[in-house]
Write a protein that holds these residues in place. Structure first.
Motif, PDB file in Angstrom:
ATOM      1  N   ASN A 298      72.388  35.916  83.004  1.00 49.78           N
ATOM      2  CA  ASN A 298      72.138  34.478  82.898  1.00 49.78           C
ATOM      3  C   ASN A 298      71.670  34.099  81.500  1.00 49.78           C
ATOM      4  OD1 ASN A 298      72.907  34.035  85.484  1.00 49.78           O
ATOM      5  ND2 ASN A 298      70.916  33.435  86.264  1.00 49.78           N
ATOM      6  N   LEU A 299      70.854  34.936  80.890  1.00 47.77           N
ATOM      7  CA  LEU A 299      70.387  34.660  79.524  1.00 47.77           C
ATOM      8  C   LEU A 299      71.554  34.701  78.535  1.00 47.77           C
ATOM      9  CD1 LEU A 299      67.000  36.613  79.415  1.00 47.77           C
ATOM     10  CD2 LEU A 299      67.330  34.135  79.519  1.00 47.77           C
ATOM     11  N   LEU A 300      72.484  35.629  78.754  1.00 47.65           N
ATOM     12  CA  LEU A 300      73.681  35.677  77.905  1.00 47.65           C
ATOM     13  C   LEU A 300      74.494  34.398  78.042  1.00 47.65           C
ATOM     14  CD1 LEU A 300      75.057  39.327  78.250  1.00 47.65           C
ATOM     15  CD2 LEU A 300      74.437  38.171  76.125  1.00 47.65           C
ATOM     16  N   SER A 301      74.612  33.908  79.276  1.00 45.43           N
ATOM     17  CA  SER A 301      75.362  32.678  79.536  1.00 45.43           C
ATOM     18  C   SER A 301      74.712  31.483  78.840  1.00 45.43           C
ATOM     19  CB  SER A 301      75.437  32.439  81.046  1.00 45.43           C
ATOM     20  OG  SER A 301      76.104  31.242  81.341  1.00 45.43           O
ATOM     21  N   VAL A 302      73.395  31.383  78.951  1.00 41.30           N
ATOM     22  CA  VAL A 302      72.673  30.279  78.310  1.00 41.30           C
ATOM     23  C   VAL A 302      72.780  30.392  76.793  1.00 41.30           C
ATOM     24  CG1 VAL A 302      70.403  29.252  77.933  1.00 41.30           C
ATOM     25  CG2 VAL A 302      71.077  29.953  80.233  1.00 41.30           C
ATOM     26  N   GLY A 303      72.653  31.619  76.263  1.00 41.69           N
ATOM     27  CA  GLY A 303      72.766  31.819  74.815  1.00 41.69           C
ATOM     28  C   GLY A 303      74.120  31.380  74.283  1.00 41.69           C
ATOM     29  N   ALA A 304      75.189  31.711  75.032  1.00 38.40           N
ATOM     30  CA  ALA A 304      76.532  31.300  74.613  1.00 38.40           C
ATOM     31  C   ALA A 304      76.661  29.784  74.614  1.00 38.40           C
ATOM     32  CB  ALA A 304      77.574  31.917  75.539  1.00 38.40           C
ATOM     33  N   ALA A 305      76.058  29.126  75.613  1.00 38.02           N
ATOM     34  CA  ALA A 305      76.091  27.661  75.668  1.00 38.02           C
ATOM     35  C   ALA A 305      75.361  27.064  74.464  1.00 38.02           C
ATOM     36  CB  ALA A 305      75.454  27.166  76.960  1.00 38.02           C
ATOM     37  N   TYR A 306      74.224  27.641  74.105  1.00 39.85           N
ATOM     38  CA  TYR A 306      73.494  27.185  72.911  1.00 39.85           C
ATOM     39  C   TYR A 306      74.353  27.339  71.658  1.00 39.85           C
ATOM     40  CZ  TYR A 306      68.936  26.966  75.343  1.00 39.85           C
ATOM     41  OH  TYR A 306      67.900  26.631  76.155  1.00 39.85           O
ATOM     42  N   GLY A 307      75.040  28.478  71.550  1.00 40.09           N
ATOM     43  CA  GLY A 307      75.877  28.715  70.378  1.00 40.09           C
ATOM     44  C   GLY A 307      76.986  27.693  70.231  1.00 40.09           C
ATOM     45  N   ILE A 308      77.620  27.360  71.377  1.00 48.71           N
ATOM     46  CA  ILE A 308      78.682  26.347  71.351  1.00 48.71           C
ATOM     47  C   ILE A 308      78.120  24.993  70.935  1.00 48.71           C
ATOM     48  CG2 ILE A 308      80.259  25.034  72.830  1.00 48.71           C
ATOM     49  CD1 ILE A 308      80.743  27.635  74.377  1.00 48.71           C
ATOM     50  N   LEU A 309      76.957  24.635  71.464  1.00 40.90           N
ATOM     51  CA  LEU A 309      76.328  23.363  71.102  1.00 40.90           C
ATOM     52  C   LEU A 309      76.087  23.273  69.605  1.00 40.90           C
ATOM     53  CD1 LEU A 309      73.585  22.562  73.781  1.00 40.90           C
ATOM     54  CD2 LEU A 309      75.543  21.160  73.168  1.00 40.90           C
TER      55      LEU A 309
END
Length: 748
Positions: free
Chosen positions: A571-582
């Protein structure tokens, strides 16, 4: 019979069984609950968050002083009169005539008070090309936008008579008016679009109108009930329009998802040849349990927002928590009752060309092919997937958060944005000055008046302001307002430095020397500064609360330390990827045009924490559903590798359908014109897409394949943990009672 029924354990299984046996009662109770919640909520009325409660710190103190003093601050407006060329000055007859016409025109509307000429208030720019006519709107400030239209028309009339000058109105009321006109319908359309979009996707997924309507109907009724509950709860925890919008967003996403999980499992068991009663009992014991575990986890994640201390976040967290809880309860109670009532009629409204070709067991051909490659080379799959996610997340290391300025938020889509920028250029900080709220035992005492004079002088000499600094005194209430245009204007970083100079240097040396004087500094820049400070301070407690409790819930739900740890890491990897895209799209502008946006150099301050809580909660939907299916297959005797393949490919269809609905609903908000809404919509949509594909389809099975039997590892010292696993295999549930004919009550 009695011994057989005792085999069925678990809250979800028992709730589904009771509802199927008492189907009309279950449906009736749900309808009564929804109607009662809406009625009581309507009768109670909704209490919204007050300005004085929005923030803590100085902003809160200032708002409280104003509220306690009973001072109703009107909505202030300004009319910019500006030369279009470099030769006309405020001293020229034509310019003076325009100012006189503006003063007369706005005064004649009868909607304003305290109209002042720039020649009296010295609100003329240093270059002499710009001047501000200032006035207040009559009536309450929060409704001034509804009454400002005649004033805007009056100003537009003066503009027609003086085409060589630029004559434009700006202020709280006119900004609200333009905002409402431009984006009110925009928001409403986005909210209304969510239902037909979800229905259309479900129709494609199920190929039958009745089956598609069930999840939408349950989600909508859950939202309606929650809206009523929000009215009741708001008397303890005030709510807001933002909380209402977030509740609708989350409610539609999880409400449809939970029903989709349940309904697809029931249909899958029917396709496998089980009778209606057995299929329903299996769905209740398996998907129903996954819904309960997922729902509780999402509720815990939403509860994290209650730790921010920010009233708006607390309202959003509580509203989201309530709608998830209501949707969860509805999915495991009224849905099995409706399925029992409908029977084969759930297939009514078949659309022939949407009939899906399925392999046996409801397995997905696409994911079967993908899983074959992933499980054949799990090490390569983990390295590639983790590497790709870390690469996508990398830009997040340089994330910059900031409250967006008006031009960053709206771009050039609103004419008033250009007016705002022109006012700030001519009068730096004048459009949104800092406001010092001075409270004293006797505001007219000589020492207080001298301190105010020194503050006024030092605010300019310190470099925090270029003036003019205005003072408005309410002698009867022993309160004074000092308006200080900050150097830096609409640039929050520079204006923030000026604010700190006022708070840390100017105030202590002047007003701070008088005993009994309180002088908190508020305003837009101060509010942004205080919001950021409080938000940053709440990040660690919120992150810790959400992660720790999600870990514990996974631990007791699956009785596996390994599953709990991998759940958090993925889940942390998923959130981190979302932050990166933002950051890549909205801060750096990479590919921003593809989503109709532009790089603005920052992510809106509240979004990272909001996204973390929402995504951490919602991603548990898929995770719990997939892992539950894998664990179920393992308990039925399959090898871990076979269980992984079976669990992923049999859930791929429902996870894909659920993800497409979430992505579509969130993407609607990404189409709005407001930059902050675009960021929220794109961030949520991207994260869900990554989570449902790369995380659940590739990384999760690859990691579990590498771990093998260690997936189910639980240290001996943790064996005393509560056992919430409810190990129900379809065979055990099917044997719980003999087959029944369709339409007969089900014994569970």
């Amino acid at each position: 019979m009695g011994n057989q029924e005792a085999r069925v354990r678990g809250l979800a299984a028992r709730a589904g069984g009771w509802s199927a046996r008492h189907r009309w009662a279950a449906v009736g109770i749900w309808v009564v609950f929804v109607v009662l919640a809406m009625g009581l909520g309507s009768a109670a009325g909704r209490v919204d968050v007050k300005d004085s409660d929005q923030l803590k710190g100085e902003t809160h103190t200032a708002a409280k002083i104003i509220e306690d003093a009973g001072i109703e601050q009107p909505a202030s407006e300004s009319v910019l009169v500006q030369a279009r060329n470099g030769t006309t000055k405020a001293t020229d007859p034509e310019f003076r005539a325009a100012v006189t016409d503006v003063v007369a025109a706005v005064g004649a509307t009868g909607r304003v008070t305290d109209v002042t000429s720039p020649y009296d208030t010295r609100t003329i720019s240093k270059d002499g090309r710009s001047a501000l006519v200032q006035f207040d709107m009559r009536g309450a400030a929060d409704t001034a936008g509804e009454r400002v239209e005649p004033v805007l028309k009056a100003v537009a009339g003066v503009q027609k008579d003086h085409r060589s000058l630029r004559i434009e109105e700006i202020g709280g009321a006119s900004m609200r008016k333009q905002y409402s006109d431009a984006f009110g319908d925009d928001f409403q359309q986005a909210e209304y679009s969510a239902v037909p979009v979800a229905l259309g996707i479900l129709l494609i997924a199920f190929g039958a109108l009745v089956a598609a309507l069930l999840p939408v109907a349950l989600a909508v009724t859950a939202i309606m009930a929650t809206m009523g509950l929000m009215g009741i709860v708001s008397h303890l925890q005030p709510m807001s329009d933002t909380a209402n919008s977030v509740m609708l967003l989350v409610g539609m996403a999880v409400g449809v998802d939970y029903c989709l999980f349940y309904l697809r499992r029931e249909r899958e068991e029917r396709d496998a040849g089980r009778d209606a009663g057995t299929a329903l009992r299996i769905a209740a014991a398996t998907s129903g349990r996954a819904i309960v575990v997922s729902g509780v986890t999402v509720c815990v994640a939403m509860a994290g927002m209650l730790f921010t201390g920010l009233a708006e976040f607390e309202a959003m967290g509580l509203a989201s928590l309530m709608v998830v809880a209501v949707a969860m309860v509805g999915s495991v109670t009224v849905l099995p009752a409706l399925l029992s009532l409908l029977g084969e009629r759930v297939e009514k409204g078949r659309v022939p060309f949407l009939r899906r070709r399925r392999r046996g067991g409801g397995e997905s051909r696409f994911w079967t092919t993908v899983l074959r490659g992933v499980l054949a080379r799990p090490v390569v799959s983990v390295v590639v997937a983790v590497g790709a996610l870390l690469a996508v997340a990398a830009p997040a290391l340089g994330m910059k958060t900031s409250q967006l300025t008006l031009d960053q938020e709206f771009g050039d889509s609103l004419p008033i944005v250009q007016t705002y920028n022109r006012v700030n250029d001519a009068f730096p900080g004048g459009s949104e000055p800092a406001q010092v709220v001075v409270k004293a035992g006797d505001i007219e005492a000589p020492e207080v008046q001298q301190a105010l004079a020194r503050f006024k002088e030092r605010a300019v000499s310190s470099g925090a302001s270029r003036g003019p600094v205005d003072i408005r005194t309410y002698a009867a209430r022993n309160v004074a307002f000092v308006y200080v245009p900050l150097v830096g204007g609409s640039d929050f970083d520079k204006a923030g430095a000026s604010l700190e100079k006022l708070r840390d240097e100017v105030r202590p040396a002047t007003l701070g020397t008088v005993d009994g004087v309180s002088a908190p500094i508020t305003g837009q820049v101060a509010g942004s500064h205080d919001f950021n400070e409080q938000l940053v301070g709440s990040v660690v407690p919120v992150f810790a609360f959400v992660v720790v409790f999600a870990f514990l819930l996974m631990l007791v739900s699956f009785r596996s330390l390994t599953v709990a740890i991998t759940s958090i890491v993925l889940n942390l990897l998923s959130v981190g990827a979302a932050y990166g895209i933002l950051v890549a799209v909205f801060q750096h502008g990479w590919g921003a045009s593809l989503v109709g946006a532009e790089g603005v150099g920052a992510i809106v301050t509240w979004l990272p924490l909001f996204l973390f809580v929402i995504l951490f909660g919602l991603s548990m939907d898929y995770h719990v559903f997939v892992v539950s299916r894998i664990r179920e297959a393992r308990l039925r005797g399959r090898s871990t590798k076979d269980a992984i393949q079976h669990g992923v490919v049999t859930t791929a269809g429902v996870v894909t359908s659920a993800a497409v609905i979430m992505v579509a609903v969130f993407a609607i908000f990404g189409t709005l014109s407001m930059q902050s809404m675009k960021q929220m919509g794109v961030g949520l949509a991207a994260a869900v897409l990554i989570d449902a594909t790369v995380i659940r389809g590739v990384l999760l099975p690859a990691v579990m394949a590498l771990l093998g039997e260690r997936n189910w590892y639980l240290p001996k010292w943790l064996h005393r943990l509560p056992d919430l696993t409810h190990d129900e295999a379809p065979e055990a549930v099917a044997a719980a009672s003999p087959a029944r004919t369709e339409g007969e009550r089900l014994g569970v």
